[in-house]
Design a protein around this motif. Structure first.
Motif, PDB file in Angstrom:
ATOM      1  N   LEU A   5       0.808  -1.215   0.000  1.00  0.00           N
ATOM      2  CA  LEU A   5       0.000   0.000   0.000  1.00  0.00           C
ATOM      3  C   LEU A   5       0.846   1.273   0.000  1.00  0.00           C
ATOM      4  O   LEU A   5       0.318   2.371   0.086  1.00  0.00           O
ATOM      5  CB  LEU A   5      -0.935   0.010   1.217  1.00  0.00           C
ATOM      6  CG  LEU A   5      -2.015  -1.077   1.226  1.00  0.00           C
ATOM      7  CD1 LEU A   5      -2.818  -1.017   2.524  1.00  0.00           C
ATOM      8  CD2 LEU A   5      -2.950  -0.925   0.032  1.00  0.00           C
TER       9      LEU A   5
ATOM     10  N   SER B 234      -0.322   3.625  -2.597  1.00  0.00           N
ATOM     11  CA  SER B 234      -1.781   3.785  -2.605  1.00  0.00           C
ATOM     12  C   SER B 234      -2.177   5.040  -1.846  1.00  0.00           C
ATOM     13  O   SER B 234      -1.358   5.644  -1.139  1.00  0.00           O
ATOM     14  CB  SER B 234      -2.443   2.566  -1.953  1.00  0.00           C
ATOM     15  OG  SER B 234      -2.433   2.702  -0.535  1.00  0.00           O
TER      16      SER B 234
ATOM     17  N   ASP C 263       7.016  -0.598  -9.111  1.00  0.00           N
ATOM     18  CA  ASP C 263       5.874   0.223  -9.500  1.00  0.00           C
ATOM     19  C   ASP C 263       6.103   0.699 -10.930  1.00  0.00           C
ATOM     20  O   ASP C 263       6.954   1.555 -11.183  1.00  0.00           O
ATOM     21  CB  ASP C 263       5.716   1.419  -8.557  1.00  0.00           C
ATOM     22  CG  ASP C 263       5.221   0.991  -7.178  1.00  0.00           C
ATOM     23  OD1 ASP C 263       4.337   0.119  -7.137  1.00  0.00           O
ATOM     24  OD2 ASP C 263       5.715   1.513  -6.177  1.00  0.00           O
TER      25      ASP C 263
ATOM     26  N   ARG D 145      -8.218  -1.060  -7.885  1.00  0.00           N
ATOM     27  CA  ARG D 145      -6.847  -1.444  -8.206  1.00  0.00           C
ATOM     28  C   ARG D 145      -6.888  -2.155  -9.554  1.00  0.00           C
ATOM     29  O   ARG D 145      -7.508  -3.209  -9.685  1.00  0.00           O
ATOM     30  CB  ARG D 145      -6.288  -2.373  -7.136  1.00  0.00           C
ATOM     31  CG  ARG D 145      -4.890  -2.918  -7.434  1.00  0.00           C
ATOM     32  CD  ARG D 145      -3.826  -1.860  -7.318  1.00  0.00           C
ATOM     33  NE  ARG D 145      -2.504  -2.386  -7.621  1.00  0.00           N
ATOM     34  CZ  ARG D 145      -1.387  -1.691  -7.563  1.00  0.00           C
ATOM     35  NH1 ARG D 145      -1.426  -0.424  -7.206  1.00  0.00           N
ATOM     36  NH2 ARG D 145      -0.226  -2.227  -7.862  1.00  0.00           N
TER      37      ARG D 145
ATOM     38  N   ASP E  52      -1.337  -2.393 -12.433  1.00  0.00           N
ATOM     39  CA  ASP E  52      -0.282  -1.741 -11.651  1.00  0.00           C
ATOM     40  C   ASP E  52      -0.688  -0.356 -11.179  1.00  0.00           C
ATOM     41  O   ASP E  52       0.152   0.423 -10.749  1.00  0.00           O
ATOM     42  CB  ASP E  52       1.003  -1.639 -12.479  1.00  0.00           C
ATOM     43  CG  ASP E  52       0.799  -0.825 -13.765  1.00  0.00           C
ATOM     44  OD1 ASP E  52      -0.330  -0.349 -13.986  1.00  0.00           O
ATOM     45  OD2 ASP E  52       1.763  -0.670 -14.521  1.00  0.00           O
TER      46      ASP E  52
ATOM     47  N   TRP F 164      -3.639   2.390  -9.148  1.00  0.00           N
ATOM     48  CA  TRP F 164      -4.818   2.676  -8.336  1.00  0.00           C
ATOM     49  C   TRP F 164      -5.652   3.724  -9.056  1.00  0.00           C
ATOM     50  O   TRP F 164      -5.121   4.673  -9.627  1.00  0.00           O
ATOM     51  CB  TRP F 164      -4.411   3.206  -6.967  1.00  0.00           C
ATOM     52  CG  TRP F 164      -3.956   2.147  -6.017  1.00  0.00           C
ATOM     53  CD1 TRP F 164      -2.684   1.706  -5.828  1.00  0.00           C
ATOM     54  CD2 TRP F 164      -4.780   1.392  -5.115  1.00  0.00           C
ATOM     55  NE1 TRP F 164      -2.652   0.723  -4.879  1.00  0.00           N
ATOM     56  CE2 TRP F 164      -3.912   0.513  -4.417  1.00  0.00           C
ATOM     57  CE3 TRP F 164      -6.144   1.361  -4.831  1.00  0.00           C
ATOM     58  CZ2 TRP F 164      -4.372  -0.380  -3.447  1.00  0.00           C
ATOM     59  CZ3 TRP F 164      -6.607   0.482  -3.872  1.00  0.00           C
ATOM     60  CH2 TRP F 164      -5.741  -0.374  -3.187  1.00  0.00           C
TER      61      TRP F 164
ATOM     62  N   ARG G 238      -6.767   7.426 -12.929  1.00  0.00           N
ATOM     63  CA  ARG G 238      -5.489   6.948 -12.419  1.00  0.00           C
ATOM     64  C   ARG G 238      -4.889   8.005 -11.498  1.00  0.00           C
ATOM     65  O   ARG G 238      -4.751   9.171 -11.881  1.00  0.00           O
ATOM     66  CB  ARG G 238      -4.546   6.632 -13.573  1.00  0.00           C
ATOM     67  CG  ARG G 238      -5.006   5.488 -14.464  1.00  0.00           C
ATOM     68  CD  ARG G 238      -4.077   5.309 -15.641  1.00  0.00           C
ATOM     69  NE  ARG G 238      -2.779   4.824 -15.218  1.00  0.00           N
ATOM     70  CZ  ARG G 238      -2.335   3.567 -15.419  1.00  0.00           C
ATOM     71  NH1 ARG G 238      -3.114   2.683 -16.045  1.00  0.00           N
ATOM     72  NH2 ARG G 238      -1.139   3.202 -15.019  1.00  0.00           N
TER      73      ARG G 238
ATOM     74  N   THR H  70     -13.168  -8.666 -10.936  1.00  0.00           N
ATOM     75  CA  THR H  70     -12.900  -7.926  -9.711  1.00  0.00           C
ATOM     76  C   THR H  70     -13.218  -8.757  -8.489  1.00  0.00           C
ATOM     77  O   THR H  70     -13.932  -9.755  -8.544  1.00  0.00           O
ATOM     78  CB  THR H  70     -13.730  -6.627  -9.659  1.00  0.00           C
ATOM     79  OG1 THR H  70     -15.121  -6.977  -9.651  1.00  0.00           O
ATOM     80  CG2 THR H  70     -13.431  -5.745 -10.851  1.00  0.00           C
TER      81      THR H  70
END
Length: 238
Positions: free
Chosen positions: A89, A92, A128, A182, A185, A187, A203, A234
């Motif tokens: 996270l 995030s 990332d 999510r 790659d 959020w 995004r 999902t």
């Protein structure tokens, strides 16, 4: 972060630390000045929290190991899973809360599990693929926007031919936030976009400005989001 919240988080961080933390390093962690950290530590010491200072080049603030919460009785595998999940996270909107939770779990881990869990965590890496551009909105603001449940006004970068952010095609949109997604790659902040009059996912690395408005959005049928998500594989997180 409010002062009381910061002081609780400071105690949790020191309780789980293996080495002393300098005032400057603590200040960087919490986004405040070293003077503020020193005032917080002074207040905690007056309240009876056993924080002490080690002097010298490797010195800093520590807390007595006896000052701790009861163990959570997690197995080594469970501790590893929780700490690794919280580490994911870092990119995030819940970055700050994840760091504080990580410090709490690390602080009360069974002593016999500490070394093997830390060893396994040190072997994990996260790549990332999409880095936020200069000027992107701080991640913490997004969690505040979602918690506020109000209309937000955001400046959003378009997409260039290579799939990256395009600074020449930014738009300003009023959005009724509905949650987080999510996707691969990235959020995404999901919500009802008034510019497009439809549900959209934004995004987070392309949001360069965000303002929480005073307006409370009208109720939206939650099945609208579910219908939009039905196109994708999902799963809920709660």
């Amino acid at each position: 972060m409010k002062r009381a919240e910061r002081q609780y988080a400071l105690v949790d961080l020191l309780r789980g630390a293996r080495r002393p933390w300098s005032a400057a390093r603590l200040a960087g962690e919490f986004g405040v000045s070293s003077r503020t950290i020193e005032r917080d530590i002074g207040s905690l010491q007056l309240a009876g929290v056993p924080i002490y200072a080690d002097h010298g080049a490797a010195g800093g603030y520590s807390i007595l190991r006896e000052y701790s919460l009861p163990p959570l009785n997690l197995s080594a595998a469970e501790s590893l899973a929780v700490l690794a999940g919280l580490a994911l996270l870092e990119s995030s909107p819940y970055q700050g809360a994840a760091r504080r939770a990580h410090a709490k779990i690390a602080a009360v881990m069974e002593e016999e599990h500490r070394a093997p869990v830390q060893e396994m965590l040190a072997m994990m890496r996260v790549i990332d693929a999409v880095a936020p551009p200069d000027g992107a909105v701080p991640l913490g603001m997004l969690s505040d926007a979602i918690a506020a449940r109000r209309v937000v006004r955001l400046t959003y970068l378009g997409e260039d031919k290579d799939g990256g952010p395009d600074h020449s095609t930014s738009t300003v949109r009023d959005v009724e936030t509905m949650g987080l997604l999510r996707a691969g790659d990235a959020w995404l902040l999901s919500g009802w976009c008034r510019l497009r009059d439809a549900i959209r996912g934004f995004r987070i690395e392309r949001i360069t400005r965000l303002e929480i408005l005073d307006e409370v959005p009208p109720p939206r049928d939650p099945t609208l989001l579910e219908a939009d998500l039905a196109r994708w594989p999902t799963r809920r997180l709660g």
